[in-house]
Design a protein around this motif. Structure first.
Motif, PDB file in Angstrom:
ATOM      1  N   LYS A 294       3.124  -9.399  33.793  1.00 29.80           N
ATOM      2  CA  LYS A 294       4.175  -9.471  32.866  1.00 29.80           C
ATOM      3  C   LYS A 294       5.447  -9.173  33.479  1.00 29.80           C
ATOM      4  CE  LYS A 294       2.155  -8.653  28.500  1.00 29.80           C
ATOM      5  NZ  LYS A 294       2.111  -7.828  27.138  1.00 29.80           N
ATOM      6  N   CYS A 314      15.560  -8.833  35.445  1.00 31.92           N
ATOM      7  CA  CYS A 314      14.478  -9.054  34.948  1.00 31.92           C
ATOM      8  C   CYS A 314      13.562  -9.447  36.591  1.00 31.92           C
ATOM      9  CB  CYS A 314      14.394 -10.375  34.142  1.00 31.92           C
ATOM     10  SG  CYS A 314      12.762 -10.779  33.599  1.00 31.92           S
ATOM     11  N   ASP A 334      14.517 -14.348  18.071  1.00 30.67           N
ATOM     12  CA  ASP A 334      15.241 -14.070  19.294  1.00 30.67           C
ATOM     13  C   ASP A 334      16.288 -15.020  19.672  1.00 30.67           C
ATOM     14  OD1 ASP A 334      13.176 -12.516  19.671  1.00 30.67           O
ATOM     15  OD2 ASP A 334      11.821 -13.954  21.103  1.00 30.67           O
ATOM     16  N   THR A 356      14.676  -8.200  25.971  1.00 31.83           N
ATOM     17  CA  THR A 356      13.720  -8.474  26.619  1.00 31.83           C
ATOM     18  C   THR A 356      13.855  -9.548  27.498  1.00 31.83           C
ATOM     19  OG1 THR A 356      12.569 -10.145  25.182  1.00 31.83           O
ATOM     20  CG2 THR A 356      11.865  -7.901  24.818  1.00 31.83           C
ATOM     21  N   CYS A 357      13.013 -10.042  28.516  1.00 30.13           N
ATOM     22  CA  CYS A 357      12.990 -10.816  29.440  1.00 30.13           C
ATOM     23  C   CYS A 357      11.667 -11.733  29.346  1.00 30.13           C
ATOM     24  CB  CYS A 357      13.474 -10.693  31.003  1.00 30.13           C
ATOM     25  SG  CYS A 357      12.363  -9.925  31.883  1.00 30.13           S
ATOM     26  N   LYS A 358      11.748 -13.090  29.634  1.00 31.38           N
ATOM     27  CA  LYS A 358      10.799 -14.035  29.524  1.00 31.38           C
ATOM     28  C   LYS A 358      10.583 -14.592  31.071  1.00 31.38           C
ATOM     29  CE  LYS A 358      10.731 -14.613  24.444  1.00 31.38           C
ATOM     30  NZ  LYS A 358      10.923 -15.727  23.398  1.00 31.38           N
ATOM     31  N   GLU A 360       7.985 -17.796  32.900  1.00 37.11           N
ATOM     32  CA  GLU A 360       7.024 -19.012  32.768  1.00 37.11           C
ATOM     33  C   GLU A 360       6.761 -19.604  33.977  1.00 37.11           C
ATOM     34  OE1 GLU A 360       7.069 -23.333  30.333  1.00 37.11           O
ATOM     35  OE2 GLU A 360       8.402 -21.828  29.949  1.00 37.11           O
ATOM     36  N   ALA A 365       3.728 -18.592  29.573  1.00 35.95           N
ATOM     37  CA  ALA A 365       4.873 -17.793  29.448  1.00 35.95           C
ATOM     38  C   ALA A 365       4.428 -16.354  29.057  1.00 35.95           C
ATOM     39  CB  ALA A 365       5.758 -18.095  28.449  1.00 35.95           C
ATOM     40  N   LYS A 366       5.253 -15.289  29.783  1.00 32.77           N
ATOM     41  CA  LYS A 366       4.997 -13.881  29.361  1.00 32.77           C
ATOM     42  C   LYS A 366       6.236 -13.006  29.222  1.00 32.77           C
ATOM     43  CE  LYS A 366       0.699 -13.562  32.116  1.00 32.77           C
ATOM     44  NZ  LYS A 366      -0.021 -12.701  33.012  1.00 32.77           N
ATOM     45  N   GLU A 367       6.430 -12.103  28.384  1.00 30.43           N
ATOM     46  CA  GLU A 367       7.571 -11.372  27.948  1.00 30.43           C
ATOM     47  C   GLU A 367       7.365  -9.881  28.359  1.00 30.43           C
ATOM     48  OE1 GLU A 367      10.231 -10.925  23.795  1.00 30.43           O
ATOM     49  OE2 GLU A 367       8.210 -11.653  23.758  1.00 30.43           O
TER      50      GLU A 367
END
Length: 704
Positions: A294, A314, A334, A356-358, A360, A365-367
């Motif tokens: 993550k 991030c 979001d 938060t940041c995502k 992929e 996709a992870k947050e």
């Protein structure tokens, strides 16, 4: 032919306790005495539990009730009666116990069943009489029997149904019965065992994954669940993960389900096949390997002043090839801020929130975990005030203050001071309350408060609040000059004072009547006041008190004093002179009357005429004198004085209406009829007198 019953008795052979199935006899015997040997017919009747079971007629003295095969139903109380030639006699009762019960018979409606079906069993005790209790047992290999109890009050058999569960391969059933006897419960033997064969409607399902047992995030994973069915009817296959149904099929032998694997797909999967009441399951544990960890979101600052710069970064540990985006969390969803690893922005208070940041990679996709950013506006100068509004407090009462800051990002910490001493710290949004319960007489000021938050500008302090301490009124007292008795027409000064109390003080003077009468009120910047009441009148006699109050809103009442308004000295002198004048006038009239009598007695002619005329003349004179108002003997008015007072009252004006009536007692001595005048003894017939006479005169007095 004379006979009599000596006794009737009943007995059991071989004994009162008989084994189930053995023979027994109930014998009734009549013991009879006769004067001669003659034939006598006996009617024998035997009862069990009050019901007739046997009767016979015999010339013998015994009757026998034979039971070739005793059963448990023959248990009970027996007695007999004998009747002969109109005479009747009874035996006492005897309890017979047939021990043991007959063996029950068990039957099943099926010899072969499928899992999920029902087996119906019947257990019967043909020779027993209800009420009975039946017990059924389901016996499995390597497990304890499962027992069911069924009471039957009206029949000697019972029926139950048993559900055939998964894993019931070969089943055995039996039953037994119980009945209640005087000594407790009695049980029968166990019945014959009945065998039932169980078949599976379908086999336990099989669950597999593909194309490989090693699964990584982003891989396609496929699940397949299958079974073998005896009858394709109402069968259902279900795939579950953590109580969540992923897929299901009906009336098919297999199920398939596929998805793109993520790390959240790791866990235990369950394949369940159901048909009617039968259910069979298979479990499979799946582990999905992580493609990348993550992401992590870092901030240059998490608490900062408005208009400052904020940088969000991030990153993924050991992994750089990913599509990044930075978002802000909101209750409406979001909010995408930027598709990048780094975001720089100048913040204001509205930017407070979670970010938060995502990342992929290959469709996965992870947050990151959220980061809380707090942006602060400085607090404004706080205002300190009294909650009640007025900056004053009654001594001994609590004081509640409120400190309020109109601007500033919460939470705000408020600090209360009394003088230089910190009294309380409160953290709240825009205001805080403080209750000072220790108010002293010298606490007349020095309250203030501070307000601060996480803004770098620091602490803001309010103006000093001065609070006035109001001392309640204590111990009011009332006095007067003169005190007690006051002459009519004079002035009186009333003094009302208090021991302590804050100024100004409201003083009120009252007189007690049927209701409270307010006479005077005044506000003074002093602890006392004087009220001058002019020209006191008789009607001012009464009880007085005063009441004092200030801003403490507590009325304090003095003790009452009594004022009596009396006549002035000159008024008393007038009344005394009037009374003395009346007494002198009455004496002069009496002397004149005496001298006149003496003069008439000097000549014979006067005696002759006087003896006839004196009474009339005297009566006339007295009557005239009374009518002229110069003299009155007895109770009544002295008219001249009355007329004088009336004229005086008329000149006084309205005060006449308030005139009061007083009575004055005057003692008048009568002349001695035997008194010598000029040394010549003259005797007058005089009326009999006892002591002195009392003359009443009524004097009307005005208030003046």
């Amino acid at each position: 032919q004379v006979f009599t019953f000596n006794r009737v008795e009943i007995r059991v052979q071989p004994s009162a306790k008989v084994k189930n199935g053995a023979p027994m006899s109930i014998i009734c015997h009549a013991d009879i005495s006769k004067n001669t040997d003659f034939q006598l017919k006996h009617n024998f009747t035997i009862f069990k539990d009050g019901k007739l079971v046997f009767t016979t007629v015999s010339d013998k003295e015994d009757a026998r009730y034979e039971i070739p095969v005793a059963k448990s139903s023959d248990t009970g109380d027996y007695e007999c009666t004998v009747k002969a030639d109109g005479k009747l006699s009874f035996s006492s009762s005897i309890y017979v116990w047939v021990a043991g019960m007959t063996k029950p018979i068990l039957t099943a409606d099926k010899k072969e069943v499928l899992e999920g079906e029902v087996v119906k069993l019947r257990c019967e005790l043909p020779e027993e009489i209800p009420p009975l209790e039946f017990f059924f047992r389901k016996i499995k290999t390597n497990s304890a029997p499962k027992e069911k109890r069924v009471p039957e009050r009206n029949q000697n058999f019972s029926e139950v149904e048993y559900y055939v569960e998964e894993g019931d391969n070969i089943l055995q059933f039996d039953c037994f019965g119980k009945r209640q006897v005087r000594s407790g419960w009695e049980s029968s033997q166990h019945s014959n065992k009945t065998l039932v064969t169980v078949k599976e409607p379908f086999i336990k399902p099989t669950l597999i994954t593909g194309p490989s047992s090693n699964v990584t995030e982003g891989d396609q994973i496929e699940f397949e669940c299958s079974t073998v069915v005896a009858q394709m009817r109402d069968i259902e296959i279900i795939l579950q993960k953590n109580r969540t149904i992923l897929n299901s099929v009906r009336d098919k032998k297999f199920l398939k389900y596929s998805t793109v694997a993520t790390q959240e797909d790791s866990g235990e999967y369950l394949c369940k096949v159901e048909q009617g009441a039968v259910s069979k399951t298979t479990k499979l544990n799946v582990v999905v390997s992580e493609l990348f960890p993550k992401p992590t979101l870092s901030a240059s600052m998490t608490k900062l002043d408005e208009s400052k710069d904020l940088i969000l970064n991030c990153s993924i540990n050991g992994f750089r090839r990913a599509n990044f985006s930075i978002v802000r969390k909101s209750s409406r969803g979001d909010i995408l801020l930027k598709k990048s690893r780094v975001l720089a922005m100048k913040v204001n208070v509205n930017d407070t929130g979670s970010y938060t940041c995502k990342a992929e990679v290959k469709g996965i996709a992870k947050e990151s975990k959220p980061v809380r950013i707090n942006v602060y506006a400085p607090v404004s100068k706080p205002t300190l005030s009294v909650v009640s509004g007025s900056p004053e407090v009654v001594l001994g009462k609590p004081l509640q203050l409120i400190c309020h800051s109109a601007m500033g990002t919460p939470p705000i910490t408020f600090t209360f001071y009394k003088g230089d001493e910190v009294k309380k710290n409160v953290t709240n949004d825009t205001y805080a309350m403080f209750l000072d319960e220790d108010i002293g007489l010298n606490d007349n000021g020095g309250y203030k408060c501070d307000a601060r938050n996480n803004h770098s500008s620091g602490v803001k302090t309010s103006n000093i609040l001065n609070v006035t301490v109001i001392v309640p009124i204590r111990d009011a007292s009332l006095g007067s000059v003169p005190y007690g008795e006051v002459e009519v027409g004079s002035d009186t000064a009333f003094l009302c004072s208090v021991k302590e109390g804050s100024w100004p003080i409201d003083f009120k003077f009252f007189k007690k009547t049927d209701h409270e009468v307010l006479l005077h009120e005044v506000r003074e910047y002093s602890d006392r006041t004087i009220w001058h009441k002019k020209t006191m009148k008789r009607k001012d006699t009464g009880t007085y008190y005063c009441m004092a109050s200030n801003r403490a809103s507590v009325d304090v009442r003095s003790h009452p004093i009594t004022i009596s308004v009396i006549l002035a000295a000159w008024q008393k002198g007038v009344i005394a002179a009037f009374v003395l004048t009346a007494i002198a006038g009455a004496g002069a009239v009496a002397l004149w009357w005496f001298l006149r009598k003496k003069k008439k007695a000097k000549g014979p002619s006067m005696e002759m005429s006087g003896s006839a005329l004196a009474p009339d003349l005297t009566s006339e004179k007295l009557t005239r004198q009374a009518s002229d108002g110069n003299y009155y003997s007895g109770s009544g008015y002295i008219e001249d004085n009355e007329n004088h007072m009336k004229s005086t009252d008329e000149s006084k004006g309205p005060d006449l209406e308030s005139a009061e009536v007083d009575y004055t007692e005057v003692e008048v001595s009568t002349l001695d009829p035997h008194r010598e005048i000029d040394s010549v003894p003259i005797h007058f017939p005089a009326p009999e007198q006892k002591g002195t006479e009392t003359v009443y005169s009524e004097i009307r007095k005005t208030n003046n």
